[in-house]
Each structure stands twice: as C-alpha cells, then as structure tokens.
Design a protein around this motif. Sequence first.
Motif, PDB file in Angstrom:
ATOM      1  N   LEU A   1       1.005  -1.180  -0.164  1.00 24.19           N
ATOM      2  CA  LEU A   1       0.049   0.153   0.011  1.00 24.19           C
ATOM      3  C   LEU A   1       0.700   1.241   0.247  1.00 24.19           C
ATOM      4  O   LEU A   1       0.457   2.208  -0.760  1.00 24.19           O
ATOM      5  N   PRO A   2       1.952   1.348   0.853  1.00 25.15           N
ATOM      6  CA  PRO A   2       2.840   2.600   0.848  1.00 25.15           C
ATOM      7  C   PRO A   2       3.461   2.706  -0.746  1.00 25.15           C
ATOM      8  O   PRO A   2       3.961   3.757  -1.058  1.00 25.15           O
ATOM      9  N   LEU A   3       3.872   1.459  -1.132  1.00 26.99           N
ATOM     10  CA  LEU A   3       4.368   1.329  -2.393  1.00 26.99           C
ATOM     11  C   LEU A   3       3.829   2.131  -3.490  1.00 26.99           C
ATOM     12  O   LEU A   3       4.563   2.665  -4.178  1.00 26.99           O
ATOM     13  N   LEU A   4       2.470   2.134  -3.339  1.00 26.39           N
ATOM     14  CA  LEU A   4       1.555   3.125  -4.514  1.00 26.39           C
ATOM     15  C   LEU A   4       2.008   4.516  -4.275  1.00 26.39           C
ATOM     16  O   LEU A   4       2.375   5.087  -5.417  1.00 26.39           O
ATOM     17  N   TRP A   5       2.136   4.905  -3.409  1.00 26.32           N
ATOM     18  CA  TRP A   5       2.634   6.346  -3.152  1.00 26.32           C
ATOM     19  C   TRP A   5       4.121   6.716  -3.614  1.00 26.32           C
ATOM     20  O   TRP A   5       4.226   7.414  -4.444  1.00 26.32           O
ATOM     21  N   HIS A   6       5.001   5.733  -3.213  1.00 24.55           N
ATOM     22  CA  HIS A   6       6.294   5.865  -3.558  1.00 24.55           C
ATOM     23  C   HIS A   6       6.363   5.704  -4.996  1.00 24.55           C
ATOM     24  O   HIS A   6       7.362   6.425  -5.674  1.00 24.55           O
ATOM     25  N   LEU A   7       5.698   4.999  -5.685  1.00 23.76           N
ATOM     26  CA  LEU A   7       5.908   4.918  -7.178  1.00 23.76           C
ATOM     27  C   LEU A   7       5.326   6.188  -7.794  1.00 23.76           C
ATOM     28  O   LEU A   7       5.889   6.510  -9.033  1.00 23.76           O
ATOM     29  N   LEU A   8       4.300   6.528  -7.191  1.00 24.88           N
ATOM     30  CA  LEU A   8       3.535   7.727  -7.978  1.00 24.88           C
ATOM     31  C   LEU A   8       4.286   8.894  -7.974  1.00 24.88           C
ATOM     32  O   LEU A   8       4.240   9.808  -8.650  1.00 24.88           O
ATOM     33  N   THR A   9       4.939   8.885  -6.812  1.00 27.21           N
ATOM     34  CA  THR A   9       5.852  10.071  -6.494  1.00 27.21           C
ATOM     35  C   THR A   9       7.466  10.355  -7.091  1.00 27.21           C
ATOM     36  O   THR A   9       7.940  11.207  -6.975  1.00 27.21           O
ATOM     37  N   ASP A  10       7.878   9.016  -7.632  1.00 27.99           N
ATOM     38  CA  ASP A  10       9.068   9.006  -8.007  1.00 27.99           C
ATOM     39  C   ASP A  10       9.108   9.519  -9.495  1.00 27.99           C
ATOM     40  O   ASP A  10       8.129   9.726 -10.093  1.00 27.99           O
ATOM     41  N   ALA A  11      10.444   9.980  -9.860  1.00 25.59           N
ATOM     42  CA  ALA A  11      10.686  10.204 -11.363  1.00 25.59           C
ATOM     43  C   ALA A  11      10.089   8.970 -12.097  1.00 25.59           C
ATOM     44  O   ALA A  11      10.202   7.914 -11.849  1.00 25.59           O
ATOM     45  N   LYS A  12       9.556   9.326 -13.367  1.00 21.83           N
ATOM     46  CA  LYS A  12       9.289   8.191 -14.325  1.00 21.83           C
ATOM     47  C   LYS A  12      10.244   7.476 -14.789  1.00 21.83           C
ATOM     48  O   LYS A  12      11.342   7.952 -15.316  1.00 21.83           O
ATOM     49  N   PRO A  13      10.325   6.303 -14.593  1.00 25.15           N
ATOM     50  CA  PRO A  13      11.365   5.326 -15.247  1.00 25.15           C
ATOM     51  C   PRO A  13      11.025   4.940 -16.730  1.00 25.15           C
ATOM     52  O   PRO A  13       9.885   5.040 -17.018  1.00 25.15           O
ATOM     53  N   ASP A  14      11.893   4.298 -17.166  1.00 23.54           N
ATOM     54  CA  ASP A  14      11.681   3.614 -18.490  1.00 23.54           C
ATOM     55  C   ASP A  14      11.097   2.480 -18.450  1.00 23.54           C
ATOM     56  O   ASP A  14      10.199   2.062 -19.349  1.00 23.54           O
ATOM     57  N   VAL A  15      11.030   1.633 -17.259  1.00 22.61           N
ATOM     58  CA  VAL A  15      10.363   0.441 -17.068  1.00 22.61           C
ATOM     59  C   VAL A  15      10.368   0.014 -15.669  1.00 22.61           C
ATOM     60  O   VAL A  15      11.395   0.457 -14.922  1.00 22.61           O
ATOM     61  N   TYR A  16       9.312  -0.788 -15.121  1.00 23.07           N
ATOM     62  CA  TYR A  16       9.155  -1.082 -13.836  1.00 23.07           C
ATOM     63  C   TYR A  16       9.562  -2.405 -13.687  1.00 23.07           C
ATOM     64  O   TYR A  16       9.150  -3.146 -14.807  1.00 23.07           O
ATOM     65  N   VAL A  17      10.162  -3.019 -12.704  1.00 15.43           N
ATOM     66  CA  VAL A  17      10.535  -4.464 -12.674  1.00 15.43           C
ATOM     67  C   VAL A  17      10.003  -4.656 -11.199  1.00 15.43           C
ATOM     68  O   VAL A  17      10.400  -4.235 -10.468  1.00 15.43           O
ATOM     69  N   CYS A  18       9.215  -5.793 -11.189  1.00 10.03           N
ATOM     70  CA  CYS A  18       8.709  -5.987  -9.884  1.00 10.03           C
ATOM     71  C   CYS A  18       8.929  -7.653  -9.571  1.00 10.03           C
ATOM     72  O   CYS A  18       8.668  -8.520 -10.496  1.00 10.03           O
ATOM     73  N   GLU A  19       8.716  -7.965  -8.200  1.00  9.35           N
ATOM     74  CA  GLU A  19       8.777  -9.495  -7.648  1.00  9.35           C
ATOM     75  C   GLU A  19       7.315  -9.735  -7.146  1.00  9.35           C
ATOM     76  O   GLU A  19       6.670  -8.757  -6.909  1.00  9.35           O
ATOM     77  N   PRO A  20       7.102 -11.144  -7.138  1.00  8.17           N
ATOM     78  CA  PRO A  20       6.012 -11.488  -6.065  1.00  8.17           C
ATOM     79  C   PRO A  20       6.076 -10.751  -4.683  1.00  8.17           C
ATOM     80  O   PRO A  20       7.244 -10.407  -4.345  1.00  8.17           O
ATOM     81  N   PRO A  21       5.003 -10.851  -3.839  1.00  5.32           N
ATOM     82  CA  PRO A  21       3.811 -11.446  -4.257  1.00  5.32           C
ATOM     83  C   PRO A  21       3.095 -10.802  -5.312  1.00  5.32           C
ATOM     84  O   PRO A  21       3.336  -9.624  -5.707  1.00  5.32           O
ATOM     85  N   PRO A  22       1.847 -11.292  -5.829  1.00  2.00           N
ATOM     86  CA  PRO A  22       1.173 -10.681  -6.993  1.00  2.00           C
ATOM     87  C   PRO A  22       0.341  -9.139  -6.415  1.00  2.00           C
ATOM     88  O   PRO A  22       0.267  -8.527  -7.367  1.00  2.00           O
ATOM     89  N   THR A  23       0.301  -9.016  -5.294  1.00  4.39           N
ATOM     90  CA  THR A  23      -0.245  -7.918  -4.528  1.00  4.39           C
ATOM     91  C   THR A  23       0.966  -6.828  -4.884  1.00  4.39           C
ATOM     92  O   THR A  23       0.274  -5.728  -5.475  1.00  4.39           O
ATOM     93  N   THR A  24       1.984  -7.050  -5.212  1.00  4.66           N
ATOM     94  CA  THR A  24       2.828  -6.146  -5.377  1.00  4.66           C
ATOM     95  C   THR A  24       2.704  -5.909  -6.984  1.00  4.66           C
ATOM     96  O   THR A  24       3.051  -4.842  -7.299  1.00  4.66           O
ATOM     97  N   GLY A  25       2.674  -6.917  -7.532  1.00  4.60           N
ATOM     98  CA  GLY A  25       2.620  -6.874  -9.048  1.00  4.60           C
ATOM     99  C   GLY A  25       1.078  -5.828  -9.553  1.00  4.60           C
ATOM    100  O   GLY A  25       1.140  -5.248 -10.337  1.00  4.60           O
ATOM    101  N   LEU A  26       0.201  -6.063  -8.604  1.00  4.08           N
ATOM    102  CA  LEU A  26      -1.126  -5.331  -8.690  1.00  4.08           C
ATOM    103  C   LEU A  26      -0.696  -3.732  -8.663  1.00  4.08           C
ATOM    104  O   LEU A  26      -1.165  -3.017  -9.433  1.00  4.08           O
ATOM    105  N   ILE A  27      -0.049  -3.446  -7.741  1.00  2.23           N
ATOM    106  CA  ILE A  27       0.461  -2.009  -7.491  1.00  2.23           C
ATOM    107  C   ILE A  27       0.871  -1.526  -8.719  1.00  2.23           C
ATOM    108  O   ILE A  27       0.959  -0.604  -9.202  1.00  2.23           O
ATOM    109  N   THR A  28       2.135  -2.453  -8.855  1.00  2.00           N
ATOM    110  CA  THR A  28       3.054  -1.985 -10.264  1.00  2.00           C
ATOM    111  C   THR A  28       2.319  -1.785 -11.444  1.00  2.00           C
ATOM    112  O   THR A  28       2.318  -0.890 -12.247  1.00  2.00           O
ATOM    113  N   ARG A  29       1.168  -2.815 -11.731  1.00  5.45           N
ATOM    114  CA  ARG A  29       0.467  -2.681 -13.013  1.00  5.45           C
ATOM    115  C   ARG A  29      -0.413  -1.283 -12.883  1.00  5.45           C
ATOM    116  O   ARG A  29      -0.530  -0.648 -13.917  1.00  5.45           O
ATOM    117  N   THR A  30      -0.904  -1.149 -11.814  1.00  2.00           N
ATOM    118  CA  THR A  30      -1.665   0.063 -11.742  1.00  2.00           C
ATOM    119  C   THR A  30      -0.954   1.595 -11.977  1.00  2.00           C
ATOM    120  O   THR A  30      -1.239   2.412 -12.723  1.00  2.00           O
TER     121      THR A  30
END
Length: 353
Positions: A51-80
């Motif tokens: 849940l905090p990761l959602l904020w961290h990724l939204l406020t980071d500078a835009k990357p060229d690509v995201y890479v994420c590991e399991p669990p799938p809930t982390t993948g859900l945040i990353t895809r969003t």
Amino acid sequence: MRVHTSKPPRQLTEEAASADQQAPFSVDRHRVLRGKDGYLRGYLQYLSFDLPLLWHLLTDAKPDVYVCEPPPTTGLITRTVAAIRRRPYVYYAADIWSDASESANVPSFVVSALRAVERWVLTGAADVIAVNAAVAERARQLGATNVTTVQNGVDTTIFTPDGDRSPLAGTQYFVYAGTMSEWQGSDIFVRALAQIHADFPDLKLVFVGQGNAVAELRQVAEDLGVGDAVQILPAVSPEVAAAFQRDAIAALVSIRPGIGYDMAFPTKTMAAWACGTPVIYAGAGIARELIEANDLGWSCAYDVAGVAQAMRSSAASISDHRPIARWALDNVSLGAAAKNAATAILRTVKGPR
C-alpha cells in the motif's frame, strides 16, 4: 536504477546498510510489518509494503520500465502505477502463488481472488521472467504473452570454496541454510538424523535462517531425543552463511511434494554447490535431475528412510569437492542469470520483439 524494498530484520540491519552503500544505484528501504521471528509472511504483512508502495511509485521520477517481484499484490500495485504513468513493467515469476495457495488448502475464495490478481498482473506485463520452464508454461496458461525463462543464480564472489571458516569448522555437521516453512518440510532432516544418531553420535545438524517451522523443528528434535545434536541459528549475512556451507559435509534442501512447489529450484542448492559442498536433496523438482546427472550430491524422494541413507553415505564419504564448485561457476552463477534477465528487461524499453 532505483530499488524499493523492505527494511530487514533487526539482526541484518548493519549488513543491509553496508550493501546499500556499496550498490551502484539508489536503495529505498521501507518499514513493514514482520512477525516476532522477523519473517515477512502473510497477506497483511505483504500489504504493509504494497500500500505505501503505491505512493512511492507515483511520486518517483518516471522510469523507462518497472520491474517487480511477487507477491502478486505487489504486481497489482505496479501494474496500476505503470498504467497511470504509461510505462511498461516486467514481472518476475519465481513461482505461481495461486497454485501454491490452492495446494496448501487455503480457502477457495482466497485462491480465486489471488488467481484473479495474479492473472491480471501476468497478462499486463511487457515480459514475464520465469525461473524455470515449468513456471514459464504455467504463466502462459494464465495469460502471459511474452515469457522469458531465466534460471536463478548465486553470487559466486561470496559463495566460494575459499573464505572464512564457520564456528563449527573441524566438526562433522550438516547445514540447512534458508527459510524453514511448511512447504520445505525441513523437519524430515531431524527425523532422519534421529535414525542414524546412534551410529554417528557426534554428527550435528545446523539450521541457519528463519521461518514459521522453527518451533516445530525444536519440538521434533526434543521428542526424538536429538535436541543436543540440532542447532537452530537466526538469519545471518550471506558471507556467514557461505562459511557454514563450505565447512559442512553436506547441505540439506527439501521441498515437500504435492503442495504446489514441485517446480521450485531452491537457491540454497546453488549456494552450497558454489561453496563446493554436495547437497542432500529430498523431494521433487529439477534439482534432483541435476544432482544425479552431474554428481552433485545425493537425491531421494521426500522420505525419512531415504534421507537417512543419504546422510549415512555423506557422513562416510571423503571426496574432492572442487569439481562441484567449478560446475556451479559455469552453470548457476548470478552473473550469467543477471545478464539474461537484464537483456529481457531492456527489450521492453527498446521496443517490441
């Protein structure tokens, strides 16, 4: 490159800080909810990171690509976040979580929800990096379009035949280094040790790590009368883990069959080989095939009698372990695995295949 990960258990804080300072990229560590044993396990614990990761990724500078590991809930945040910011993402499929949950008798509604999330994550990924062919095939069945198989690797600059010695150097002991949970079924090694203890009274069994099966291991050892021969140590740094592995007569690895992890290839297996230490492997999976084809130790079914026999053979054998280390360097090094993974990730930035 910027990494978001969790703060480690207290006993590993100094090691993590040192590694972060040496890393040629930025590492952001976030507080998470851990159990009393320091283990990060359970949906509430995962969400304390996600849940905090959602904020961290939204406020980071835009990357060229995201890479994420399991669990799938982390993948859900990353895809969003990737959809919002119009960037591709790569998902690392170390295993298929919904299949494992189903085999572990998790309530059906939880399995269905997890499978829906996992399927959504896999179908949206620009590429899925699968840890082996079996996971790759299952990822495709769940809807992944692009899948690249990249076998795990181990750091062969840390896990080597040469280096610091363990506190038990000079004694005969087996080592189990890594997570101890229900899907590993590591209690089988305690039960096997009890069968040969009378013939090898000085032989020790050392567990190094953490997990929800630690209390059970202690109880089994006491009940079987081998409590004095079994040591359970907390998680340690990779360098210390390597010392325990290189001085052991054999490393122990198990996967309890039929609960969704038969396709797994535990990294602890590769770490032992890189130290030149043979492995006693109990269970299913491709590790058994490699052991038998390359003389890397002993393999058997997940069976107490079979493990006990392998322990007997190991305790009575004297062999040159250097060929095992050379094989590991050529076949399961982290450098080779990382290069293959990086190639797959960069393809998503440069354009379609």
